[in-house]
Scaffold this motif. Structure first.
Motif, short mmCIF file in Angstrom:
data_model
loop_
_atom_site.label_atom_id
_atom_site.label_comp_id
_atom_site.label_asym_id
_atom_site.label_seq_id
_atom_site.Cartn_x
_atom_site.Cartn_y
_atom_site.Cartn_z
N ARG A 3 -19.03 21.11 -29.39
CA ARG A 3 -18.23 21.56 -28.13
C ARG A 3 -16.90 21.25 -28.37
O ARG A 3 -16.62 20.25 -28.92
CB ARG A 3 -18.90 20.79 -26.58
N VAL A 4 -15.92 22.44 -28.10
CA VAL A 4 -14.54 22.33 -27.99
C VAL A 4 -13.88 22.70 -26.81
O VAL A 4 -14.45 23.45 -26.12
CB VAL A 4 -14.39 23.03 -29.20
N GLU A 5 -12.74 22.11 -26.85
CA GLU A 5 -11.71 22.66 -25.62
C GLU A 5 -10.75 23.48 -26.31
O GLU A 5 -10.12 23.25 -27.30
CB GLU A 5 -10.98 21.41 -25.00
N ILE A 6 -10.78 24.74 -25.86
CA ILE A 6 -9.83 25.80 -26.56
C ILE A 6 -8.46 25.54 -26.84
O ILE A 6 -7.75 25.83 -27.77
CB ILE A 6 -10.04 27.24 -25.87
N ALA A 7 -7.82 24.98 -25.59
CA ALA A 7 -6.40 24.40 -25.57
C ALA A 7 -6.19 23.35 -26.75
O ALA A 7 -4.79 23.38 -26.99
CB ALA A 7 -6.19 24.02 -24.14
N GLU A 8 -7.14 22.99 -27.25
CA GLU A 8 -6.68 21.85 -28.17
C GLU A 8 -7.04 22.28 -29.46
O GLU A 8 -6.52 21.86 -30.61
CB GLU A 8 -7.82 20.54 -28.01
N LEU A 9 -7.41 23.78 -29.81
CA LEU A 9 -7.70 24.36 -30.97
C LEU A 9 -6.25 24.80 -31.46
O LEU A 9 -5.32 25.20 -30.74
CB LEU A 9 -8.46 25.52 -31.07
N GLU A 10 -6.07 24.70 -33.03
CA GLU A 10 -4.79 25.10 -33.55
C GLU A 10 -4.70 26.84 -33.10
O GLU A 10 -5.76 27.46 -33.43
CB GLU A 10 -4.65 24.98 -34.93
N ARG A 11 -3.25 26.95 -33.15
CA ARG A 11 -3.14 28.43 -32.93
C ARG A 11 -3.11 29.02 -34.39
O ARG A 11 -2.35 28.55 -35.30
CB ARG A 11 -1.66 28.63 -32.14
N GLU A 12 -3.44 30.22 -34.57
CA GLU A 12 -3.69 31.05 -35.89
C GLU A 12 -3.10 32.21 -35.45
O GLU A 12 -4.02 33.28 -35.53
CB GLU A 12 -4.93 30.89 -36.53
N PRO A 13 -2.03 32.67 -35.56
CA PRO A 13 -1.69 34.04 -35.30
C PRO A 13 -1.87 35.00 -36.23
O PRO A 13 -2.21 34.57 -37.58
CB PRO A 13 -0.15 33.90 -35.01
N HIS A 14 -2.26 36.22 -35.99
CA HIS A 14 -2.43 37.34 -37.08
C HIS A 14 -1.50 37.21 -38.05
O HIS A 14 -0.13 37.36 -37.62
CB HIS A 14 -2.64 38.65 -36.27
N PRO A 15 -1.70 37.29 -39.32
CA PRO A 15 -0.87 37.36 -40.46
C PRO A 15 0.39 38.51 -40.30
O PRO A 15 1.37 38.39 -40.78
CB PRO A 15 -1.42 37.65 -41.65
N MET A 16 -0.16 39.73 -39.62
CA MET A 16 0.83 40.62 -39.64
C MET A 16 1.57 40.47 -38.34
O MET A 16 2.52 41.42 -38.05
CB MET A 16 -0.03 42.31 -39.32
N GLY A 17 1.67 39.38 -37.61
CA GLY A 17 2.44 39.09 -36.54
C GLY A 17 2.45 39.98 -35.18
O GLY A 17 3.38 40.04 -34.63
N VAL A 18 1.11 40.52 -34.89
CA VAL A 18 0.88 41.42 -33.85
C VAL A 18 0.37 40.47 -32.70
O VAL A 18 0.32 41.03 -31.55
CB VAL A 18 -0.14 42.17 -34.24
N ASN A 19 0.03 39.32 -32.83
CA ASN A 19 0.10 38.24 -31.78
C ASN A 19 0.52 36.83 -32.10
O ASN A 19 0.75 36.60 -33.20
CB ASN A 19 -1.41 38.16 -31.28
#
Length: 160
Positions: A3-19
């Protein structure tokens, strides 16, 4: 069970910078046969780096908040997917999802089989600097950078 809490997960933006808000839920849960990614897209952002397909995976996108627009097929037909709706893409079906609205989009992407696709089974359509037109491109598994190459002429482009 995991079980995980989404807000606690590390952000991993798309490598092309689209998000900017992409969180790999599947990795946090330790899934092997199911990819699960949580997205929060601001206006103008997209899920991935353009019109593409995974020849080895099917994908579904559940829109939690907002309205996402998906281009699909090589003729780039479009469909709007609103909060509470799910869209599905078969392996080999081209698609690109984006937020064309003025409000944020929150969505969960599901992919199977496998938490991660095989890079050699990814194909996208993008402008080729050598051919001078939009052509089919492949992607090499990233080491330090993504290498996208034109399937027509072999021209390569590195994306850090």
């Amino acid at each position: 069970m995991e079980r995980v809490e989404i807000a606690e997960l590390e952000r991993e933006p798309h490598p092309m910078g689209v998000n900017r808000e992409r969180r790999d839920v599947g990795a946090a849960l330790g899934t092997e046969e199911l990819g699960v990614v949580h997205y929060e897209l601001q206006p103008g952002e997209q899920f991935s780096g353009g019109l593409h397909t995974h020849h080895d995976q099917e994908e579904a996108f559940y829109v939690v908040e907002g309205t996402a627009t998906f281009e699909h097929g090589t003729d780039e037909d479009e469909v709007e997917v609103e909060a509470g709706e799910v869209v599905h893409f078969e392996p080999g079906e081209f698609q690109c999802g984006r937020n064309r609205s003025d409000e944020p989009v929150v969505a969960v992407a599901l992919a199977a089989p496998g938490r991660r696709h095989n890079w050699e089974d990814l194909e996208s359509f993008a402008p080729c600097g050598e051919c001078g037109e939009v052509t089919s491109h492949g992607v090499r598994e990233p080491q330090e950078a993504f290498v996208i190459y034109c399937n027509e002429c072999g021209h390569e482009m590195e994306i850090a």
